[in-house]
Design a protein around this motif. Structure first.
Motif, mmCIF file in Angstrom:
data_model
loop_
_atom_site.group_PDB
_atom_site.id
_atom_site.type_symbol
_atom_site.label_atom_id
_atom_site.label_comp_id
_atom_site.label_asym_id
_atom_site.label_seq_id
_atom_site.Cartn_x
_atom_site.Cartn_y
_atom_site.Cartn_z
ATOM 1 N N HIS A 36 0.860 -1.362 0.278
ATOM 2 C CA HIS A 36 -0.439 0.053 0.115
ATOM 3 C C HIS A 36 0.966 1.210 -0.005
ATOM 4 C CE1 HIS A 36 -2.759 -3.128 1.676
ATOM 5 N NE2 HIS A 36 -3.690 -2.011 0.949
ATOM 6 N N ASN A 37 1.744 1.204 -0.839
ATOM 7 C CA ASN A 37 3.006 2.656 -0.485
ATOM 8 C C ASN A 37 3.464 3.342 0.439
ATOM 9 O OD1 ASN A 37 3.794 1.885 -3.200
ATOM 10 N ND2 ASN A 37 1.631 2.423 -3.404
ATOM 11 N N LEU A 38 3.470 2.392 2.014
ATOM 12 C CA LEU A 38 3.547 2.978 3.417
ATOM 13 C C LEU A 38 4.937 2.357 3.516
ATOM 14 C CD1 LEU A 38 0.561 2.175 5.349
ATOM 15 C CD2 LEU A 38 1.146 4.162 4.194
ATOM 16 N N SER A 39 5.775 3.535 4.470
ATOM 17 C CA SER A 39 7.114 2.795 4.879
ATOM 18 C C SER A 39 6.142 1.542 5.748
ATOM 19 C CB SER A 39 7.519 4.081 5.558
ATOM 20 O OG SER A 39 6.515 4.892 7.206
ATOM 21 N N THR A 40 7.553 0.949 6.086
ATOM 22 C CA THR A 40 8.001 -0.382 6.439
ATOM 23 C C THR A 40 8.321 0.444 8.499
ATOM 24 O OG1 THR A 40 10.488 -0.502 6.278
ATOM 25 C CG2 THR A 40 8.918 -1.234 5.002
ATOM 26 N N LEU A 41 8.038 -0.731 9.486
ATOM 27 C CA LEU A 41 8.219 -0.527 10.646
ATOM 28 C C LEU A 41 9.469 -0.689 10.938
ATOM 29 C CD1 LEU A 41 4.420 -1.377 11.486
ATOM 30 C CD2 LEU A 41 4.886 0.723 11.113
ATOM 31 N N LYS A 42 10.447 -0.476 12.227
ATOM 32 C CA LYS A 42 10.682 -1.099 13.063
ATOM 33 C C LYS A 42 10.787 -1.865 13.960
ATOM 34 C CE LYS A 42 14.707 1.282 9.790
ATOM 35 N NZ LYS A 42 14.830 0.444 9.021
ATOM 36 N N MET A 43 11.326 -3.425 14.363
ATOM 37 C CA MET A 43 11.171 -3.563 15.868
ATOM 38 C C MET A 43 11.460 -2.896 16.904
ATOM 39 S SD MET A 43 9.208 -6.625 16.559
ATOM 40 C CE MET A 43 9.178 -8.034 15.648
ATOM 41 N N GLN A 44 10.617 -3.088 18.268
ATOM 42 C CA GLN A 44 11.479 -2.178 19.626
ATOM 43 C C GLN A 44 10.947 -2.769 20.222
ATOM 44 O OE1 GLN A 44 12.233 2.012 19.049
ATOM 45 N NE2 GLN A 44 13.344 0.734 17.837
ATOM 46 N N ASN A 45 12.363 -3.124 21.022
ATOM 47 C CA ASN A 45 12.607 -3.872 22.779
ATOM 48 C C ASN A 45 11.192 -3.471 23.273
ATOM 49 O OD1 ASN A 45 13.562 -6.538 22.884
ATOM 50 N ND2 ASN A 45 14.710 -5.399 25.032
ATOM 51 N N ASP A 46 11.157 -2.126 22.957
ATOM 52 C CA ASP A 46 10.586 -2.134 24.895
ATOM 53 C C ASP A 46 9.146 -2.418 24.227
ATOM 54 O OD1 ASP A 46 10.575 0.195 23.202
ATOM 55 O OD2 ASP A 46 10.449 1.856 24.761
ATOM 56 N N LEU A 47 8.620 -2.422 22.621
ATOM 57 C CA LEU A 47 7.310 -1.886 22.646
ATOM 58 C C LEU A 47 7.165 -3.873 22.597
ATOM 59 C CD1 LEU A 47 7.036 0.479 19.984
ATOM 60 C CD2 LEU A 47 5.882 -0.123 22.009
ATOM 61 N N ARG A 48 8.314 -4.367 22.404
ATOM 62 C CA ARG A 48 7.959 -6.139 22.286
ATOM 63 C C ARG A 48 7.686 -6.435 23.686
ATOM 64 N NH1 ARG A 48 12.611 -9.772 18.883
ATOM 65 N NH2 ARG A 48 14.027 -8.062 20.073
ATOM 66 N N LEU A 49 8.292 -6.120 24.447
ATOM 67 C CA LEU A 49 8.307 -6.441 25.896
ATOM 68 C C LEU A 49 6.799 -6.928 26.276
ATOM 69 C CD1 LEU A 49 11.389 -5.377 27.318
ATOM 70 C CD2 LEU A 49 10.503 -8.046 26.820
ATOM 71 N N VAL A 50 6.365 -5.208 26.055
ATOM 72 C CA VAL A 50 4.549 -5.191 26.574
ATOM 73 C C VAL A 50 4.518 -5.329 25.786
ATOM 74 C CG1 VAL A 50 2.907 -3.241 26.259
ATOM 75 C CG2 VAL A 50 5.510 -2.354 27.098
ATOM 76 N N ALA A 51 4.433 -6.278 24.638
ATOM 77 C CA ALA A 51 3.865 -6.793 23.382
ATOM 78 C C ALA A 51 3.950 -8.149 24.107
ATOM 79 C CB ALA A 51 3.692 -7.059 21.786
ATOM 80 N N ARG A 52 4.858 -9.133 24.450
ATOM 81 C CA ARG A 52 4.980 -10.367 25.153
ATOM 82 C C ARG A 52 4.223 -10.377 25.967
ATOM 83 N NH1 ARG A 52 11.903 -10.739 23.581
ATOM 84 N NH2 ARG A 52 11.353 -11.718 22.040
ATOM 85 N N ASN A 53 4.088 -9.440 27.208
ATOM 86 C CA ASN A 53 4.026 -9.479 28.501
ATOM 87 C C ASN A 53 2.299 -9.323 28.300
ATOM 88 O OD1 ASN A 53 5.815 -9.133 29.574
ATOM 89 N ND2 ASN A 53 5.650 -7.187 30.239
#
Length: 245
Positions: A36-53
């Motif tokens: 859809h011609n949008l920029s890609t996202l970067k994985m961020q560790n603190d956000l990932r920890l929130v998601a994992r929890n």
């Protein structure tokens, strides 16, 4: 290290791990955004920890919702992690019984208007993805999206006090200025240089102990400062300080 390299390494050495599933979902999210011609996202560790929890709590406590049994919504969990970015969103998926469960989860999210809107929201520039498998083999997926200003490349906890350390960061959005403050008012010195989209911080922690550094960013055309990252460090004089600090 580029996100695609993390995915390749996990796929090669840990093909069936939950961490590989997280990187696989990032790849799928970015494929959908590129289409859809949008920029890609970067994985961020603190956000990932929130998601994992959150995925872990859903799997362990047998619920599936954005609001957890403690009555915390996605905003509460994001803020408790010290993230105050101006824009964020959360997607959830629950899957079992598929050979390619991660792919099916992403397909299901893209078919849901609300989840699709988060994946394709143009202002998001990073994400944290957490995948947990429950005892009944159901997989819980959480995607936490945000618009951030800095991506810190630092994974150490212990550092030498009163010695210079250099932190590298990439800018994810244009900014006017950066300020670093210590939450408990411990003494430190910091300066930074910007070259293209890379920021190099030179930091000296001036006493032994625990530090919690907040990186505040003022975006362009905005008078407000936002906490984009929080870095927790332990400043040591010797190896043995690690057991006491």
């Amino acid at each position: 290290m580029p996100d695609r390299l993390y995915y390749w390494l996990h796929s090669l050495f840990l093909p069936n791990s939950l961490r590989t599933m997280e990187w696989r979902m990032l790849k799928l999210v970015n494929q959908d955004r590129k289409y859809h011609n949008l920029s890609t996202l970067k994985m961020q560790n603190d956000l990932r920890l929130v998601a994992r929890n959150h995925s872990f709590h859903m799997a362990e406590q047998d619920f599936f919702a954005h609001v957890d049994p403690a009555k915390r919504d996605p905003g509460d969990r994001i803020r408790e992690a010290g993230i105050t970015d101006t824009t964020f969103g959360e997607n959830l998926a629950k899957m079992r019984g598929f050979d390619h469960v991660t792919d099916e989860a992403e397909k299901a999210l893209m078919k849901s208007p609300g989840h699709r809107a988060n994946i394709l929201y143009k202002d998001f520039n990073c994400v944290g993805i957490g995948v947990i498998q429950a005892k009944d083999e159901t997989y819980y997926f959480t995607q936490n999206f945000a618009r951030r200003f800095l991506r810190l490349n630092w994974h150490k906890l212990y550092v030498k006090y009163d010695q210079e350390i250099q932190l590298k960061a990439q800018t994810l959005s244009p900014f006017a200025s950066i300020t670093v403050r210590e939450r408990y008012q411990k003494p430190f010195r910091v300066s930074y240089k910007v070259h293209n989209n890379e920021v190099t911080f030179t930091l000296v922690l001036e006493e032994r102990g625990r530090y919690e550094l907040e990186f505040l960013v003022q975006p362009q055309n905005d008078n407000q400062m936002y906490v984009s990252n929080i870095l927790r460090l332990r400043a040591c004089e010797s190896f043995w300080d690690r057991f006491w600090i």
